[in-house]
Design a protein around this motif. Structure first.
Motif, short mmCIF file in Angstrom:
data_model
loop_
_atom_site.label_atom_id
_atom_site.label_comp_id
_atom_site.label_asym_id
_atom_site.label_seq_id
_atom_site.Cartn_x
_atom_site.Cartn_y
_atom_site.Cartn_z
N ASP A 22 0.83 -1.21 0.00
CA ASP A 22 0.00 0.00 0.00
C ASP A 22 0.86 1.26 0.00
O ASP A 22 1.78 1.40 0.82
CB ASP A 22 -0.93 -0.01 1.21
N ILE A 26 1.15 -0.42 -5.23
CA ILE A 26 -0.15 -0.16 -5.84
C ILE A 26 -0.49 1.32 -5.80
O ILE A 26 0.05 2.09 -5.00
CB ILE A 26 -1.26 -0.99 -5.17
N THR A 27 -1.39 1.72 -6.66
CA THR A 27 -1.85 3.11 -6.73
C THR A 27 -2.84 3.40 -5.61
O THR A 27 -3.29 2.47 -4.92
CB THR A 27 -2.54 3.36 -8.08
N ALA A 29 -5.81 3.83 -5.97
CA ALA A 29 -6.99 3.02 -6.32
C ALA A 29 -6.75 1.54 -6.10
O ALA A 29 -7.58 0.71 -6.48
CB ALA A 29 -7.39 3.27 -7.77
N ARG A 30 -5.61 1.19 -5.50
CA ARG A 30 -5.24 -0.19 -5.14
C ARG A 30 -5.04 -1.07 -6.36
O ARG A 30 -5.38 -2.25 -6.36
CB ARG A 30 -6.26 -0.79 -4.17
N GLU A 31 -4.46 -0.50 -7.40
CA GLU A 31 -4.22 -1.22 -8.64
C GLU A 31 -2.72 -1.34 -8.91
O GLU A 31 -1.94 -0.47 -8.51
CB GLU A 31 -4.88 -0.51 -9.82
N ILE A 32 -2.34 -2.43 -9.56
CA ILE A 32 -0.99 -2.57 -10.10
C ILE A 32 -1.03 -2.07 -11.54
O ILE A 32 -1.78 -2.61 -12.36
CB ILE A 32 -0.52 -4.03 -10.05
N THR A 33 -0.25 -1.08 -11.86
CA THR A 33 -0.31 -0.49 -13.19
C THR A 33 0.36 -1.42 -14.21
O THR A 33 1.12 -2.33 -13.87
CB THR A 33 0.39 0.87 -13.23
N HIS A 37 3.53 -4.06 -13.79
CA HIS A 37 3.54 -5.44 -14.28
C HIS A 37 4.76 -5.69 -15.17
O HIS A 37 5.43 -6.73 -15.04
CB HIS A 37 2.26 -5.73 -15.07
N GLN A 63 -4.13 -11.27 -3.41
CA GLN A 63 -4.56 -10.80 -4.73
C GLN A 63 -3.38 -10.27 -5.53
O GLN A 63 -3.32 -10.43 -6.76
CB GLN A 63 -5.64 -9.73 -4.59
N TYR A 64 -2.40 -9.67 -4.83
CA TYR A 64 -1.22 -9.12 -5.52
C TYR A 64 -0.17 -10.20 -5.74
O TYR A 64 0.56 -10.15 -6.74
CB TYR A 64 -0.66 -7.94 -4.72
N ALA A 67 -1.48 -11.79 -8.82
CA ALA A 67 -1.39 -10.91 -10.00
C ALA A 67 0.03 -10.84 -10.54
O ALA A 67 0.23 -10.77 -11.77
CB ALA A 67 -1.87 -9.51 -9.63
#
Length: 278
Positions: A22, A26-27, A29-33, A37, A63-64, A67
């Motif tokens: 965190d 991740i961003t 928005a809790r995303e891996i860009t 990747h 989840q990460y 991913a």
């Protein structure tokens, strides 16, 4: 401090990256860009292993892990619980039961709501609060509601104190650390979250244990993070990197500062400060 071109590392190379999640990987928005990747793929192609460390419980990290196709052990609860990628527990550090009771009572008395983490379970007194709803969404985990924490003071890997007033948390952090003395490690993991773990369970310990499990010298390990609870691993790393969104006191403990997590700072760090050290 601005991102910089790295000189030759004293260690000469990096064989392992230990990354916070965190505010780092991740961003907001809790995303891996897509760039992150690609950077993770570049690490794999270069033979550099990637592991994750977090104040989250391991379930909230999975989840990460999936991913990024991570195959190394991971460290949750700031190092209090080290697991294989399938969730099998490798090592755990639990708080002393009396220290748990003292911390829980202190937090409640100061208007900070405690959550307990025991193994893979997350215990709360109320499951209907906005903070619990937010955390459920973030970590994709359902808490166990209990009427009272009495009877649940053993085998606790982490207490998370959740503050409704972020301005009060630095004082609570300081006073609770003084109260517990050497019985616990007390660090903020976000402006509203305070983590209380076993005195050895901090991210510095986690980074060293992960490196040991992977037969890697900590001097050949890069660590990257953004918050106070990341400082212990930044102190241990051969290559220490702070995010551009980190507070100044965290940046002061890092050799390099990358871009913020709103601007692909994790990917920039891998490409600029880690991959040149293969």
């Amino acid at each position: 401090m601005m991102p910089m071109t790295p000189p030759v590392s004293p260690a000469g190379r990096v064989r392992l990256v230990v990354s916070d999640i965190d505010g780092t990987l991740i961003t907001p928005a809790r995303e891996i860009t897509a760039a992150a990747h690609r950077a993770a793929d570049d690490l794999r192609a270069a033979g550099i292993r990637l592991s994750l460390v977090s104040s989250r419980a391991p379930r909230g990290m999975m989840q990460y892990v999936r991913a990024l196709r991570i195959e190394t052990p991971i460290a949750g609860l700031n190092g209090g619980l080290i697991c294989d990628p399938d969730g099998t527990i490798r090592e755990r550090l639990s708080l002393d039961a009396q220290a748990v009771r003292t911390a829980v009572e202190f937090l409640i008395a100061h208007g900070v709501e405690p959550w307990l983490f025991i193994g893979h379970d997350w215990l709360v007194r109320r499951a209907d609060t906005p903070q619990v709803a937010h955390e459920r969404e973030v970590v994709q985990t359902t808490p166990v509601q209990v009427d009272d924490f009495a009877g649940h003071y053993t085998d606790v890997g982490k207490i998370m104190g959740v503050a409704s007033d972020p301005a009060a948390l630095p004082g609570v952090e300081r006073d609770l650390a003084n109260l517990l003395g050497g019985q616990a490690s007390v660090h903020r993991s976000s402006p509203i979250y305070l983590d209380i773990t076993h005195p050895r369970a901090n991210k510095g310990y986690a980074a060293k244990e992960l490196a040991h499990l992977l037969d890697t010298d900590i001097r050949d390990t890069a660590c990257i993070g953004d918050m106070n609870n990341d400082i212990p691993m930044l102190k241990e790393a051969g290559v220490s990197i702070a995010m551009g969104n980190a507070p100044d006191n965290v940046k002061a403990h890092a050799r390099f500062v990358t871009k913020p997590n709103t601007d692909d700072g994790w990917a920039f760090a891998m490409e600029s400060f880690v991959l040149p050290r293969t």
